[in-house]
Design an enzyme around this catalytic site. Structure first.
Site, PDB file in Angstrom:
ATOM      1  CD  GLU A   1      -3.009  -0.977   2.358  1.00  0.00           C
ATOM      2  OE1 GLU A   1      -2.533  -1.048   3.308  1.00  0.00           O
ATOM      3  OE2 GLU A   1      -4.205  -0.934   2.179  1.00  0.00           O
TER       4      GLU A   1
ATOM      5  CD  GLU B   1      -3.131  -6.817   3.504  1.00  0.00           C
ATOM      6  OE1 GLU B   1      -2.498  -7.498   2.701  1.00  0.00           O
ATOM      7  OE2 GLU B   1      -2.656  -5.372   3.565  1.00  0.00           O
TER       8      GLU B   1
HETATM    9  N1  CO8 Z   1       5.435  -8.686  10.702  1.00  0.00           N
HETATM   10  C1  CO8 Z   1       6.475  -9.004  11.548  1.00  0.00           C
HETATM   11  N2  CO8 Z   1       7.573  -9.527  11.401  1.00  0.00           N
HETATM   12  C2  CO8 Z   1       7.800 -10.114  10.321  1.00  0.00           C
HETATM   13  C3  CO8 Z   1       6.624  -9.951   9.176  1.00  0.00           C
HETATM   14  C4  CO8 Z   1       5.510  -8.905   9.457  1.00  0.00           C
HETATM   15  N3  CO8 Z   1       4.775  -8.806   8.612  1.00  0.00           N
HETATM   16  N4  CO8 Z   1       7.240 -10.271   8.229  1.00  0.00           N
HETATM   17  C5  CO8 Z   1       8.095 -11.171   8.373  1.00  0.00           C
HETATM   18  N5  CO8 Z   1       8.473 -10.747   9.667  1.00  0.00           N
HETATM   19  C6  CO8 Z   1       9.892 -11.313  10.394  1.00  0.00           C
HETATM   20  C7  CO8 Z   1       9.672 -12.850  10.461  1.00  0.00           C
HETATM   21  O1  CO8 Z   1       8.935 -13.022  11.899  1.00  0.00           O
HETATM   22  C8  CO8 Z   1      10.995 -13.361  10.995  1.00  0.00           C
HETATM   23  O2  CO8 Z   1      11.636 -12.915  12.271  1.00  0.00           O
HETATM   24  P1  CO8 Z   1      11.902 -13.960  13.208  1.00  0.00           P
HETATM   25  O3  CO8 Z   1      13.012 -14.638  12.552  1.00  0.00           O
HETATM   26  O4  CO8 Z   1      12.433 -12.994  14.426  1.00  0.00           O
HETATM   27  O5  CO8 Z   1      11.128 -14.798  13.535  1.00  0.00           O
HETATM   28  C9  CO8 Z   1      11.806 -12.306   9.873  1.00  0.00           C
HETATM   29  O6  CO8 Z   1      10.759 -10.987   9.622  1.00  0.00           O
HETATM   30  C10 CO8 Z   1      12.138 -12.964   8.469  1.00  0.00           C
HETATM   31  O7  CO8 Z   1      10.980 -13.571   8.032  1.00  0.00           O
HETATM   32  P2  CO8 Z   1      10.784 -15.091   7.739  1.00  0.00           P
HETATM   33  O8  CO8 Z   1      11.770 -15.893   8.422  1.00  0.00           O
HETATM   34  O9  CO8 Z   1       9.517 -15.456   7.647  1.00  0.00           O
HETATM   35  O10 CO8 Z   1      11.342 -15.075   6.112  1.00  0.00           O
HETATM   36  P3  CO8 Z   1      10.900 -15.939   4.860  1.00  0.00           P
HETATM   37  O11 CO8 Z   1      11.823 -15.581   3.951  1.00  0.00           O
HETATM   38  O12 CO8 Z   1      10.831 -17.383   5.448  1.00  0.00           O
HETATM   39  O13 CO8 Z   1       9.381 -15.585   4.538  1.00  0.00           O
HETATM   40  C11 CO8 Z   1       7.751 -13.901   3.888  1.00  0.00           C
HETATM   41  C12 CO8 Z   1       9.418 -14.247   4.091  1.00  0.00           C
HETATM   42  C13 CO8 Z   1       7.108 -14.863   2.914  1.00  0.00           C
HETATM   43  C14 CO8 Z   1       7.304 -12.363   3.785  1.00  0.00           C
HETATM   44  C15 CO8 Z   1       7.030 -14.294   5.353  1.00  0.00           C
HETATM   45  O14 CO8 Z   1       8.112 -13.413   6.492  1.00  0.00           O
HETATM   46  C16 CO8 Z   1       5.866 -13.562   5.623  1.00  0.00           C
HETATM   47  O15 CO8 Z   1       4.942 -14.631   5.197  1.00  0.00           O
HETATM   48  N6  CO8 Z   1       5.521 -12.480   6.358  1.00  0.00           N
HETATM   49  C17 CO8 Z   1       4.414 -12.168   6.756  1.00  0.00           C
HETATM   50  C18 CO8 Z   1       3.667 -11.371   5.620  1.00  0.00           C
HETATM   51  C19 CO8 Z   1       2.443 -10.754   5.968  1.00  0.00           C
HETATM   52  O16 CO8 Z   1       1.410 -11.327   6.000  1.00  0.00           O
HETATM   53  N7  CO8 Z   1       2.363  -9.267   6.069  1.00  0.00           N
HETATM   54  C20 CO8 Z   1       1.282  -8.763   6.664  1.00  0.00           C
HETATM   55  C21 CO8 Z   1       0.196  -8.403   5.956  1.00  0.00           C
HETATM   56  S1  CO8 Z   1      -1.239  -7.782   6.555  1.00  0.00           S
HETATM   57  C22 CO8 Z   1      -1.099  -5.935   6.520  1.00  0.00           C
HETATM   58  O17 CO8 Z   1       0.299  -5.689   6.117  1.00  0.00           O
HETATM   59  C23 CO8 Z   1      -2.009  -5.120   6.820  1.00  0.00           C
HETATM   60  C24 CO8 Z   1      -3.296  -5.574   7.408  1.00  0.00           C
HETATM   61  C25 CO8 Z   1      -4.157  -4.671   7.883  1.00  0.00           C
HETATM   62  C26 CO8 Z   1      -4.307  -3.328   7.217  1.00  0.00           C
HETATM   63  C27 CO8 Z   1      -3.717  -1.905   7.764  1.00  0.00           C
HETATM   64  C28 CO8 Z   1      -2.827  -0.964   7.243  1.00  0.00           C
HETATM   65  C29 CO8 Z   1      -1.981  -0.170   7.938  1.00  0.00           C
END
Ligand code: CO8
Length: 258
Positions: free
Chosen positions: A112, A132
């Site tokens: 976004e 999301e």
């Molecule tokens: N929030 C917090 N920590 C995160 C996030 C996140 N969104 N994404 C990754 N991290 C952290 C992981 O927890 C990890 O930390 P730790 O080693 O301490 O556990 C570190 O970053 C590295 O991540 P991964 O080990 O998961 O890395 P991969 O390469 O295995 O995976 C991905 C990468 C696919 C991107 C995976 O990290 C993932 O799926 N992340 C979450 C993505 C997600 O769902 N984002 C949120 C979408 S919802 C949103 O943005 C807003 C919703 C509401 C709207 C409001 C607007 C303001």
């Protein structure tokens, strides 16, 4: 360590989301740093363009901080969503053009943020998507408003309904980004665009940005009226006189934003 790095040099501000260990996920604290920084930049005449990027090699931004969100009550989630909306509105309405320089993951709230920038440069490894929709959530900081306007309703629905990931090549093809470059050239390309912007008149750019961002959603007549309202004061500016003088004197204009 600040979660947002802000460096201004020679008329361009580079904002770096600085949580590489969390893939630059947007936490409340990061929003609290980003919002006043954008407000400050909006009032600075010496800044002609803003570049937003993510720290590290892996992500522009992996969306809102899910760990933080997991422990939030609905009111807190709503408050955080409003923070995202506020940031995106600031980007849309600030006089300076903004350029997102996107490498790696660009998901959810991060996607976004990129969409509300005026232009997007992606590295070849960029990946976009809306997690999301698989989380039972909603891209609440304005993606449902801006995305159909950028790529059309049906394509926006495809991306929302399926939550599928889009690579940089497809992103370019469907108009999500304007340029795709090798990762090593990402910031250079963003700066090159900013340098070109710097050759133009700040008042003219601010006016046309407002016309495009606001006028495109108005009726034809109302957009025409906005066009006139923005144009008329420009005719009386020093910069306009300077632009014409420079043209005839065969030199580069020196615009002062007045
Ligand atoms: N929030 C917090 N920590 C995160 C996030 C996140 N969104 N994404 C990754 N991290 C952290 C992981 O927890 C990890 O930390 P730790 O080693 O301490 O556990 C570190 O970053 C590295 O991540 P991964 O080990 O998961 O890395 P991969 O390469 O295995 O995976 C991905 C990468 C696919 C991107 C995976 O990290 C993932 O799926 N992340 C979450 C993505 C997600 O769902 N984002 C949120 C979408 S919802 C949103 O943005 C807003 C919703 C509401 C709207 C409001 C607007 C303001």
């Amino acid at each position: 360590m600040p979660l947002l790095l802000s460096e201004t040099g020679d008329g361009v501000t580079l904002l770096t989301l600085n949580r590489p260990e969390a893939l630059n996920a947007m936490s409340v604290k990061l929003f609290e740093e980003l919002t006043p920084e954008l407000e400050r930049i909006a009032s600075r005449r010496d800044v002609r363009a803003v570049i937003i990027t993510g720290a590290g090699e892996r992500a522009f931004c992996a969306g809102n901080d899910l760990k933080e969100r997991r422990d939030m009550n609905p009111e807190q989630k709503w408050a955080q969503s409003r923070m995202g909306w506020r940031v995106n509105q600031l980007l849309m309405r600030m006089p300076q053009p903004s350029i997102a320089a996107i490498g790696g993951w660009c998901l959810g709230g991060g996607f976004e943020l990129a969409l509300f920038c005026d232009m997007r440069v992606a590295a070849e490894d960029a990946v976009f998507g809306w997690p999301e929709m698989t989380l039972g959530a909603y891209p609440g900081a304005g993606a449902g408003v801006i995305l159909p306007r950028l790529i059309g309703r049906a394509r926006a629905k495809d991306l929302f309904f399926t939550a599928r990931r889009v690579d940089a090549r497809e992103a370019l093809q469907i108009g999500l980004v304007e340029w795709v470059v090798p990762r090593s050239e990402l910031l250079d390309r963003a700066y090159a665009i900013a340098e070109q912007i710097k050759t133009t008149s700040p008042l003219g750019v601010a006016a046309v940005k407002q016309l495009i961002n606001v006028g495109a959603d108005l009726s034809f007549d109302a957009a025409g009226a906005l066009n006139d309202a923005l144009r008329r004061p420009l005719e009386a500016t020093r910069d306009y006189a300077e632009g014409i003088s420079a043209h005839f004197e065969k030199r580069r204009p020196v615009f002062r934003g007045e």
